[in-house]
Design a protein around this motif. Structure first.
Motif, PDB file in Angstrom:
ATOM      1  N   VAL A 158      46.689  80.801  54.841  1.00  0.00           N
ATOM      2  CA  VAL A 158      47.268  79.655  54.962  1.00  0.00           C
ATOM      3  C   VAL A 158      46.335  78.869  53.340  1.00  0.00           C
TER       4      VAL A 158
ATOM      5  N   ALA B  79      43.062  79.110  51.388  1.00  0.00           N
ATOM      6  CA  ALA B  79      41.814  79.060  51.162  1.00  0.00           C
ATOM      7  C   ALA B  79      41.319  81.097  50.524  1.00  0.00           C
TER       8      ALA B  79
ATOM      9  N   LEU C  87      35.193  77.530  57.112  1.00  0.00           N
ATOM     10  CA  LEU C  87      36.496  77.464  56.991  1.00  0.00           C
ATOM     11  C   LEU C  87      37.161  76.155  57.097  1.00  0.00           C
TER      12      LEU C  87
ATOM     13  N   THR D 118      40.777  73.841  57.702  1.00  0.00           N
ATOM     14  CA  THR D 118      41.405  74.069  57.756  1.00  0.00           C
ATOM     15  C   THR D 118      41.715  73.429  59.110  1.00  0.00           C
ATOM     16  N   GLN D 119      43.890  72.976  58.590  1.00  0.00           N
ATOM     17  CA  GLN D 119      44.109  71.656  60.083  1.00  0.00           C
ATOM     18  C   GLN D 119      43.973  72.945  61.307  1.00  0.00           C
TER      19      GLN D 119
ATOM     20  N   THR E  72      43.147  76.285  64.054  1.00  0.00           N
ATOM     21  CA  THR E  72      42.223  77.545  64.102  1.00  0.00           C
ATOM     22  C   THR E  72      43.057  78.503  64.000  1.00  0.00           C
TER      23      THR E  72
ATOM     24  N   GLY F  31      39.115  73.476  63.075  1.00  0.00           N
ATOM     25  CA  GLY F  31      40.404  73.286  62.597  1.00  0.00           C
ATOM     26  C   GLY F  31      40.677  71.480  62.863  1.00  0.00           C
TER      27      GLY F  31
ATOM     28  N   LEU G  22      42.376  67.068  57.135  1.00  0.00           N
ATOM     29  CA  LEU G  22      42.422  68.170  55.945  1.00  0.00           C
ATOM     30  C   LEU G  22      42.710  67.109  55.028  1.00  0.00           C
TER      31      LEU G  22
ATOM     32  N   PRO H 135      43.312  73.904  52.772  1.00  0.00           N
ATOM     33  CA  PRO H 135      42.862  74.699  53.835  1.00  0.00           C
ATOM     34  C   PRO H 135      41.184  75.231  52.029  1.00  0.00           C
ATOM     35  N   HIS H 136      40.339  75.315  52.873  1.00  0.00           N
ATOM     36  CA  HIS H 136      38.730  75.548  51.953  1.00  0.00           C
ATOM     37  C   HIS H 136      37.575  76.154  52.194  1.00  0.00           C
TER      38      HIS H 136
END
Length: 268
Positions: free
Chosen positions: A119, A121, A148, A150-151, A153, A195, A200, A206-207
């Motif tokens: 994604v 990251a 992490l 992100t949008q 998981t 998530g 986000l 994502p990071h």
């Protein structure tokens, strides 16, 4: 305050180092020196000017300076330990990730690669030589957790399981609408995937987020602003303690955490 932990070489798949690439090395050193009490020593310099941050003479993180013609995002990077950076890089590619830099030697310190998951990251690989990674954790000014953001998981949990051997455990007891996986090695939590759906940040995507221990979150939040940083998310209660998300003066995002006593994540 928890007792300081001085790690030895970490098991593969464990976060072992945090590094920041910036445009102005001197001003960034001053910010983190004032915020965390860091002192600095030079090198190694595989990519240009680079310093290692010290607390009590022990290495806790790294800061490097980008070449003037590079305009990359300023961000903290989480590095995962590996016994074989080349083999892990091949696994990353086969699982849908990307290897952007390396693997390459960083002198006698070790072998390094910069990668991204499916994604996007970014994270690093570190095959330790003389440099095992962060030498002190569990006290203010040290990295204590990596997460992490992100949008959702479902898209990346399996990636980290395959690449690093993590077991991804969900937190159903917290609530069905809380999308959170803890990444576990040998029954010990080492990192997490959170998530956040539409929350986000569009400017970052994502990071990986690095958490640093502080003695008092509210005091640290005030100090960040006085030193030229800003508050992204105000002080609040989290799963393992009180936390605040901030940026440094160049815009690198980090989370400051005042851990609750007994938190397993405090020993890095």
């Amino acid at each position: 305050m928890t007792e300081a932990v001085e790690p030895t070489r970490r098991p593969p798949g464990t976060p072992c180092w945090a590094s920041l690439m910036v445009h102005g090395l001197g001003t960034t050193e001053a910010f983190y020196g004032d915020l965390f009490g860091w002192e600095y020593v030079p090198g190694p310099e595989p990519f240009g000017p680079y310093v290692r941050a010290l607390l009590g003479g022990r290495e806790v993180a790294g800061i490097g300076e980008m070449p003037p013609d590079r305009h990359l995002p300023v961000a903290w990077t989480t590095y995962f330990a590996t016994d074989d950076a080349d083999a892990t890089a091949e696994t990353i590619r086969s699982c849908g990730g990307t290897v952007a830099v390396g693997p390459l030697d960083a002198g006698r310190a070790g072998r390094v690669a910069i990668c991204s998951d499916p994604v996007g990251a970014i994270f690093g690989l570190w095959q330790a030589g003389d440099h095992i990674g962060t030498q002190l954790s569990g006290v203010p000014g040290t990295p204590v957790w990596n997460e992490l953001v992100t949008q959702d998981t479902s898209t990346v949990g399996k990636f980290y399981e395959h690449v690093f051997g993590h077991e991804a455990r969900s937190h159903d007891a917290v609530g069905a609408d809380f999308d959170y996986l803890t990444l576990v090695l040998d029954d010990r939590p080492v990192a997490a995937v959170h998530g956040v759906g539409r929350s986000l940040p569009h400017d970052r995507g994502p990071h990986w987020m690095t958490y640093f221990e502080v003695a008092d979150v509210d005091d640290a939040a005030v100090q960040v602003q006085l030193l030229g940083g800003r508050i992204v998310q105000p002080p609040r209660e989290g799963l393992t303690g009180r936390l605040v998300t901030v940026t440094d003066p160049e815009g690198a995002v980090l989370t400051l955490l005042q851990s609750r006593p007994g938190d397993l994540r405090r020993d890095g």
